[in-house]
Scaffold this active site. Structure first.
Site, mmCIF file in Angstrom:
data_model
loop_
_atom_site.group_PDB
_atom_site.id
_atom_site.type_symbol
_atom_site.label_atom_id
_atom_site.label_comp_id
_atom_site.label_asym_id
_atom_site.label_seq_id
_atom_site.Cartn_x
_atom_site.Cartn_y
_atom_site.Cartn_z
ATOM 1 C CE LYS A 1 -2.576 3.960 -1.567
ATOM 2 N NZ LYS A 1 -2.408 4.163 -0.124
ATOM 3 C CE LYS B 1 -4.158 -7.477 0.265
ATOM 4 N NZ LYS B 1 -3.144 -7.051 1.244
ATOM 5 C CE LYS C 1 -11.084 -1.387 5.689
ATOM 6 N NZ LYS C 1 -10.598 -0.231 6.450
#
Length: 355
Positions: free
Chosen positions: A118, A220, A223
């Site tokens: 991140k 997979k 969101k």
């Protein structure tokens, strides 16, 4: 007379209040939560404090909390059988987060895989070397990595430890954080010469984990990947998404290996369709007679049989603010009862006492 309720193992799970729940959330966790709610002391929360690490819009974070609560309930979680609450409604979590951070090292937090990933995205760092810590600290741009993102594992550990959870269902991307929770619990016990915290373990529901693939041909459903079928999708939107799912040119010879994008569709079909339907299309692929358009139409129909009833319940619950308020108020009361007892003990052990 023995109280059987006290013997139930405590299961804890939370989800960030960022966007709607999708088919992966449903088959990977929610449907299983519903099946286990009679056998465990289940505590589920919406992690709105965790969502702050990505600077969400204040209005959206509030709306997302309500939406996810409605989706939890619509999927079948019974607020009478489960403790369902919002993370920020339990202020004891924030206080214990401060206390536990006193026993957590900056270095071990900076080495976590999720923080590095991140931080790279936030700062635009393209290097994937082990020296990313130096790049973050030496970064001179206007971009920054907030301290909340760095201490995310501490907050997650507190979520778990303050509820004395025995079992925590986590995916592969959160296994490192759960292991840090175990480490922090051991460290606390060792430092204060106590056995106060037990080490939580991963709860995999038994059997092989369900992997729900996305519609983009790889990976997979998630969101952030934009490859989702959401539980709230209307019929037209869902059909359009499925019909646009990535496939290939079709088999060229009998019994050839199935490509990954098409295998993803078969995986989805195995979750929502009957075995005879899956066999029909498997056989059609094997003899080169498969028509992907027909397969996708069938897949959409079978997904809708599951999601449309949930969607109707979501809309009904989402429009009843009074009911949602009662659910979370009751959940917060229960969660705070457990959390306040743990916090009281932790402060006593650490020497934070009234004069």
């Amino acid at each position: 007379m023995e109280n059987k309720e006290e013997k139930k193992k405590i299961v804890l799970s939370g989800i960030r209040s960022t966007g709607n729940l999708h088919l992966g959330n449903y088959f990977g966790a929610l449907s299983k939560f519903v099946k286990m709610q009679d056998d465990y002391d289940c505590r589920y929360f919406v992690a709105d404090l965790h969502a702050l690490t990505t600077h969400p819009d204040p209005k959206m974070i509030h709306e997302n909390v309500k939406q996810i609560l409605a989706e939890y309930l619509a999927a079948g979680l019974d607020p009478e059988k489960n403790t369902i609450f919002v993370q920020s409604d339990v202020p004891e979590i924030s206080e214990m987060y401060l206390l536990l951070n006193m026993h957590v090292g900056i270095g071990e937090l900076m080495r976590t895989a999720s923080f590095k990933d991140k931080a790279r995205k936030a700062l635009g760092i393209t290097s994937d070397g082990d020296e990313i810590e130096k790049e973050i600290i030496g970064n001179n741009t206007n971009q920054r990595v907030n301290a909340g993102l760095l201490t995310y594992p501490t907050l997650m550990a507190v979520d778990i430890l303050i509820q004395k959870a025995d079992l925590v269902p986590v995916g592969k991307d959160q296994e490192q954080h759960l292991e840090l929770t175990r480490r922090f619990a051991r460290r606390f016990n060792s430092f204060y010469k106590t056995d106060y915290f037990t080490e939580p373990t991963n709860f995999n529901f038994g059997g092989e984990a369900v992997k729900v693939p996305g519609l983009d041909g790889s990976g997979k459903m998630g969101k952030s990947e934009g490859n989702c079928i959401y539980l709230i999708d209307d019929e037209k939107t869902l059909r359009k998404k499925v019909m646009r799912a990535v496939t290939d040119e079709g088999p060229k010879e009998p019994n050839q290996p199935v490509s990954q994008p098409v295998e993803n569709l078969f995986t989805l079909m195995a979750l929502v369709s009957g075995p005879e339907v899956v066999k029909h299309y498997r056989d059609a692929y094997a003899d080169c007679s498969i028509r992907y358009g027909d397969m996708k139409k069938q897949l959409a129909e079978d997904i809708l049989k599951i999601t449309l009833p949930i969607r109707e319940r979501i809309l009904e619950i989402r429009g009843d603010d009074e009911y949602l308020s009662k659910v979370v108020a009751r959940g917060a009361e229960r969660a705070r009862e457990y959390a306040s007892a743990t916090l009281r003990d932790v402060k006593e052990i650490m020497g934070i006492r009234k004069v």
